[in-house]
Scaffold this motif. Sequence first.
Motif, PDB file in Angstrom:
ATOM      1  N   ARG A 134       1.086  -1.319   0.085  1.00 11.37           N
ATOM      2  CA  ARG A 134      -0.038   0.072  -0.174  1.00 11.37           C
ATOM      3  C   ARG A 134       0.970   1.306   0.133  1.00 11.37           C
ATOM      4  O   ARG A 134       0.446   2.385  -0.756  1.00 11.37           O
ATOM      5  N   VAL A 135       1.909   1.357   0.653  1.00 15.11           N
ATOM      6  CA  VAL A 135       2.751   2.440   0.921  1.00 15.11           C
ATOM      7  C   VAL A 135       4.074   2.613  -0.250  1.00 15.11           C
ATOM      8  O   VAL A 135       4.076   3.666  -0.335  1.00 15.11           O
TER       9      VAL A 135
ATOM     10  N   PRO B 102       4.310   2.133  -3.488  1.00 14.66           N
ATOM     11  CA  PRO B 102       4.344   2.942  -4.725  1.00 14.66           C
ATOM     12  C   PRO B 102       4.211   4.288  -4.676  1.00 14.66           C
ATOM     13  O   PRO B 102       4.522   5.006  -5.739  1.00 14.66           O
ATOM     14  N   SER B 103       4.288   4.896  -3.355  1.00 17.43           N
ATOM     15  CA  SER B 103       4.442   6.223  -3.341  1.00 17.43           C
ATOM     16  C   SER B 103       5.824   6.836  -3.476  1.00 17.43           C
ATOM     17  O   SER B 103       6.173   7.981  -3.533  1.00 17.43           O
ATOM     18  N   PHE B 104       6.794   5.775  -3.598  1.00 17.68           N
ATOM     19  CA  PHE B 104       8.233   6.111  -3.708  1.00 17.68           C
ATOM     20  C   PHE B 104       8.548   5.577  -5.044  1.00 17.68           C
ATOM     21  O   PHE B 104       8.798   4.457  -5.128  1.00 17.68           O
ATOM     22  N   PRO B 105       8.756   6.404  -5.893  1.00 17.88           N
ATOM     23  CA  PRO B 105       9.117   5.940  -7.238  1.00 17.88           C
ATOM     24  C   PRO B 105      10.639   5.339  -7.359  1.00 17.88           C
ATOM     25  O   PRO B 105      10.930   4.360  -7.886  1.00 17.88           O
TER      26      PRO B 105
ATOM     27  N   ARG C 203      12.457   3.084  -5.453  1.00 15.37           N
ATOM     28  CA  ARG C 203      12.199   2.321  -4.258  1.00 15.37           C
ATOM     29  C   ARG C 203      12.931   0.955  -4.595  1.00 15.37           C
ATOM     30  O   ARG C 203      13.026   0.708  -5.852  1.00 15.37           O
TER      31      ARG C 203
END
Length: 75
Positions: A18-19, A21-24, A26
């Motif tokens: 969930r979290v 994908p907010s960090f491209p 990663r």
Amino acid sequence: MFVSGDSDPATPLSFTARVAPSFPNRIELVLRGQGHTEWNECVSRLYERFVRAGEIRGVEAATCAPAPRPRFRTR
């Protein structure tokens, strides 16, 4: 760098899914047969490489072998 264990009942992989994908930029390490508090030599090497380089390029999550499960006595 997200490090998760596939045998972690307190912090399931769905939390990272969930979290993350907010960090491209990663990398996600899933440690097979472990919880979220285990840390091994392989993860240490990958973490050091990641911090020294300042980027995920060259960090391969697949290089960490699954952790063997401890023997379990049934008698």
